[in-house]
Design an enzyme around this catalytic site. Structure first.
Site, PDB file in Angstrom:
ATOM      1  N   GLN A 292       0.741  -1.156  -0.036  1.00  0.00           N
ATOM      2  CA  GLN A 292       0.068  -0.130   0.030  1.00  0.00           C
ATOM      3  C   GLN A 292       0.832   1.295  -0.111  1.00  0.00           C
ATOM      4  O   GLN A 292       1.808   1.428   0.628  1.00  0.00           O
ATOM      5  CB  GLN A 292      -0.787  -0.027   1.076  1.00  0.00           C
ATOM      6  N   TYR A 321      -5.368 -13.359  -3.768  1.00  0.00           N
ATOM      7  CA  TYR A 321      -4.502 -12.234  -4.103  1.00  0.00           C
ATOM      8  C   TYR A 321      -3.478 -11.727  -3.197  1.00  0.00           C
ATOM      9  O   TYR A 321      -3.488 -10.474  -2.708  1.00  0.00           O
ATOM     10  CB  TYR A 321      -5.264 -10.928  -4.548  1.00  0.00           C
ATOM     11  N   GLU A 342      -1.305 -16.469  -4.944  1.00  0.00           N
ATOM     12  CA  GLU A 342      -0.997 -15.447  -5.851  1.00  0.00           C
ATOM     13  C   GLU A 342      -0.460 -15.747  -7.186  1.00  0.00           C
ATOM     14  O   GLU A 342       0.103 -16.826  -7.314  1.00  0.00           O
ATOM     15  CB  GLU A 342       0.175 -14.664  -5.025  1.00  0.00           C
ATOM     16  N   ASP A 390      -8.227  -9.418  -1.809  1.00  0.00           N
ATOM     17  CA  ASP A 390      -7.917  -8.026  -2.213  1.00  0.00           C
ATOM     18  C   ASP A 390      -7.451  -8.094  -3.753  1.00  0.00           C
ATOM     19  O   ASP A 390      -6.207  -7.864  -4.166  1.00  0.00           O
ATOM     20  CB  ASP A 390      -6.573  -7.694  -1.245  1.00  0.00           C
ATOM     21  N   CYS A 417     -10.697  -1.349  -4.190  1.00  0.00           N
ATOM     22  CA  CYS A 417     -10.195   0.098  -4.353  1.00  0.00           C
ATOM     23  C   CYS A 417     -11.055   0.524  -5.615  1.00  0.00           C
ATOM     24  O   CYS A 417     -10.741   1.716  -5.906  1.00  0.00           O
ATOM     25  CB  CYS A 417      -8.682   0.011  -4.533  1.00  0.00           C
TER      26      CYS A 417
END
Length: 462
Positions: A292, A321, A342, A390, A417
């Site tokens: 982030q 993820y 992932e 995510d 997001c």
């Protein structure tokens, strides 16, 4: 200082007076002209503005703000010394408390637009404010070019290839901003070639600077067109002398690559990784590892996500993820087992390294797609009790949603997001799940973007 608006009028454009009714999802003012919607960046609700009609489309008009006749009480001054045409500051003229309201309303509007099951009963909480809405970005990714003999280092103007030199950026951390500007001076001093798109000449294309909030270590990556760049090693040696810099990397890309980063990354000098720390856990970050951009507010984001998972010691948590393993590692001491999934090999390698770094014994990270790995885990006898998702801004693939509806984890948390893709995904997910709460967390103040945490629980009738 107020934002200054400059515009060269063409014969096809005209001045119009518009009353702004609301803000669009990208932070632009919305009004109406001859019963057609008009978007005017920089304008705020309840303002009366003079605007140019730049282009008219069948269903909307693109406008440009010329001046404000009646100003909103929520308008604040534009930061001193910052180019008003730069991107990434779409809401900087709006007071911060109103930015937080806008981000909650953006989520509500997205739910109303796509209307997933029982959306009008969702508990959408007030947006959690950032501790500091300024200088929060710990990563700068600036483009560099030589224009008429002048070196520019900064960001492109929105929707253009016009590079704006950026001596100041009020959302960027002070250390990363200073490092970028010092690197620009070193490139000039050492006559290091800068990539030239028009003449297809090799050189440095992008300068990436990332800093750890916990250790203050700075990692620099020089993204180049071509591999052997004159004076690149002397440049790296000078960069290593700058405050907090612990490593310099080279990433090689190609002209035809639409992405900023290429596939070849090589360490020139210094440490392999920098170390970040979140909630008592350490995370080693290689140049391409996702993390982030607002490390201080990340603590609030991940704390809220873990709270809504309601984890128990007998559960298996799937961290989908998973990136460098952040959320799974933070949750590992609360559950029996963590399995991270992932697609990016480098991220899986970083996650496995971070498991060792934190002496965690109950977390495994697997490379592959979530929709493929989840059923395999279930078929092998793994009880999928809890899940955290995510995904990127594009949201969940329809194939993954179908997999989730088939596998049916009892509860999961979806970190998004993008309110539009979250609302779209909830249309299908709400066939089997109730949405208990949506919590916005403001990770990127001064922009329209926001993270949202949605908690979903499998309905008893499913």
């Amino acid at each position: 200082m107020n934002r200054k608006f400059t515009h060269n009028k063409s014969k096809h454009e005209k001045d119009v007076i518009i009353t702004i009714k609301s803000l669009g999802i990208n932070g632009e003012g919305i009004g109406y002209y001859k019963k057609k919607i008009i978007f005017i960046p920089g304008a705020l609700p309840d303002e009366v503005v003079v605007a140019k009609i730049v282009k008219s489309y069948p269903h909307y008009i693109q406008g440009e703000l010329v001046r404000i006749k009646e100003k909103s009480p929520d308008r604040v001054d534009f930061p001193e010394g910052v180019d008003p045409e730069i991107g990434g500051l779409e809401l900087v003229h709006l007071s911060y408390d109103k930015q937080l309201e806008f981000k909650k309303n953006n989520m509500l509007e997205s739910l109303r637009k796509y209307h997933p099951r029982n959306y009008n009963k969702y508990k959408v909480k007030n947006t959690i404010a950032a501790p500091d809405p300024w200088h929060y970005r710990n990563k700068a990714q600036y483009q560099i070019e030589k224009d008429h003999g002048q070196l520019k280092l900064g960001l492109f103007a929105p929707n253009s290839h016009r590079l704006i030199d950026l001596p100041k950026m009020p959302t960027q951390s002070e250390d990363t901003q200073k490092t970028e500007r010092k690197i620009k001076v070193l490139i000039e001093k050492l006559h290091v070639p800068v990539a030239n798109y028009r003449r297809h000449l090799p050189g440095i294309k992008t300068v990436v600077v990332r800093q750890s909030e916990a250790t203050k270590e700075i990692q620099v990556t020089l993204i180049t067109i071509g591999h052997k760049i004159k004076n690149l090693i002397p440049l790296a040696k000078e960069i290593m002398k700058l405050d907090h810099v612990v490593s310099v990397y080279q990433n090689e890309t190609e002209w035809q690559n639409p992405q900023v980063w290429g596939n070849k990354t090589e360490k020139l000098l210094g440490k392999n990784q920098i170390t970040e720390e979140i909630l008592g856990k350490k995370f080693a970050l290689s140049p391409r590892a996702f993390f982030q951009l607002n490390p201080v507010q990340t603590i609030n984001l991940y704390s809220e996500a873990l709270k809504y998972l309601d984890l128990t010691p007998d559960q298996t948590l799937i961290d989908a993820y998973s990136g460098v393993g952040t959320l799974g590692i933070l949750a590992a001491d609360r559950v029996k087992q963590v399995v991270g999934i992932e697609t990016i090999p480098e991220a899986v390698k970083d996650a496995q390294h971070n498991v060792e770094l934190n002496h965690i014994k109950n977390a495994d990270y697997i490379q592959g797609s979530v929709e493929k790995i989840l059923p395999e885990l279930q078929n092998s006898g793994v009880a999928i009790n809890a899940l955290i998702l995510d995904p990127p801004r594009t949201g969940l693939a329809k194939s993954l949603i179908k997999t989730l509806l088939r596998v049916k984890p009892e509860t999961f948390v979806y970190i998004s997001c993008n309110p539009s893709t979250l609302a779209q995904d909830l249309v299908l997910l709400s066939e089997a799940y109730d949405v208990r709460v949506i919590q916005n967390v403001d990770m990127l103040p001064q922009t329209p973007r926001c993270e949202a945490i949605a908690k979903l629980v499998l309905r008893k009738d499913r």
